[in-house]
Design a protein around this motif. Structure first.
Motif: not given
Lengths: 89, 264
Positions: A3-7, B182, B124, B149-150, A53, A48-50, A10, B152-156, B185
């Motif tokens: 269930i891992l997606a690109c942050p 998020e 984070m 991760g952040d 960051l 998986m940080l944007p 998505k 506000e931008n979930l890696p899910v 979603r």
């Protein structure tokens, strides 16, 4: 991974390349095939940080360390950082 | 209070900082909470009653059963409620913890979902994620996963989560509506969210409102309750309910439940 997606965009599913594995994946890279972003797995933790960051100085050593195992498309065109200039020397 | 453990005073006020600068400061603040523990709500402002008892006392006062929990789990605990206790997490469910810290709420949830369920933590702060992972190993949990991760931008992936929990973290995000969008979603239709967080009861004094220290301490980033609840509703959640509330001066700790509609 399931269930891992690109942050950022998505996108799912992501590509996984494993470099070192014990009980868990110790080191590897996760790639978003849609936007060419790459995310390191270091010490068993997927990072998986944007973009905003992440810091280039912390990330480039990872690309250099695993450059023989990271797909060339990431080394030369990966986002947010790549080592294109070093590779093409 | 140990003054030496406080983050260095910042010269900038919040209104002059970008969202990224705020996030970086929060990240640094909680790296300190991970490595030299103190409580979240331990600011140097006198606008409310700071909690100074440390993570263990705080967790016990919020009704956690911390028996058999090593100190490394509880010492960095910085919650303002006990979302898992209020939730109805069932066996085999997939739970996501927004801002999972040293992992206490994740481990509480992990006991409920059992071996076939899973609890995913997103935080984070690298120091916190590292500590939580080590804690999971110490406790032998196989059904927990951590991601740096952040929120506000979930890696899910979309619609992959049964239950979202979050404890005293969303107030720290510069863009709360985005965080709730998020959360919406990634929840499956019919999914639930249980959040414990700080909201404002009245306007803060100017010096606190603009202070980045107050922000890191879960106060200055807080929204008024109505705005907070509206942000949850605007993201698409239904049946948004404050199920419990603890008031303090200027601020309150709200325990909120919300649902993603079954049919969209």
């Amino acid at each position: 991974m399931e269930i891992l997606a690109c942050p950022i965009d998505k996108y799912y599913p992501l590509e996984l390349h494993v470099f070192e594995e014990k009980e868990e994946i110790v080191a590897g890279v996760i790639i978003c095939p849609k936007c060419s972003r790459w995310y390191p797995i270091r010490d068993e933790i997927p990072e998986m940080l944007p973009d905003e960051l992440r810091e280039e100085k912390d990330e480039l050593p990872f690309l250099r360390k695993w450059k023989n195992q990271i797909p060339k498309k990431i080394l030369t065109k990966g986002k947010p950082f790549n080592i294109k200039t070093e590779i093409e020397k | 209070m140990n003054k030496t453990k406080k983050p260095k005073p910042q010269t900038k006020t919040i209104n002059k900082m970008t969202a990224e600068e705020i996030k970086e400061t929060v990240k640094k603040g909680y790296a300190e909470v991970a490595t030299s523990p103190k409580s979240c709500c331990d600011a140097s402002c006198d606008c409310y009653e700071p909690f100074t008892g440390g993570g263990e006392t705080l967790a016990t006062s919020l009704g956690y059963n911390i028996e058999n929990m090593p100190k490394s789990v509880t010492e960095s605990f910085a919650g303002c409620g006990n979302p898992v206790a209020l939730s109805n997490i069932k066996e085999n469910e997939i739970v996501l913890d927004l801002g999972s810290g040293a992992g206490l709420d994740m481990f509480m949830a992990a006991k409920k979902v059992g071996n076939k369920g899973k609890v995913i933590g997103v935080d984070m702060t690298p120091e916190m994620v590292k500590k939580a992972r080590e804690n999971a190993e110490k406790l032998g949990f196989k059904n927990v996963e951590f991601r740096l991760g952040d929120i506000e931008n979930l890696p899910v992936d979309d619609e992959s989560i049964d239950v979202i929990i979050s404890n005293c973290v969303i107030n720290l995000t510069p863009d709360k509506p985005k965080t709730f969008r998020e959360a919406y979603r990634v929840l499956k239709p019919g999914g639930r969210m249980f959040v414990s967080d700080i909201v404002l009861e009245e306007e803060l004094p100017k010096e606190v409102k603009e202070s980045i220290e107050g922000y890191v301490a879960c106060v200055s980033g807080a929204l008024e309750e109505q705005k907070y609840l509206q942000a949850i509703k605007d993201a698409g959640f239904e049946d948004v309910t404050v199920i419990d509330k603890t008031k303090s001066r200027y601020i309150a700790s709200d325990k909120i439940r919300a649902f993603k509609p079954k049919n969209k």
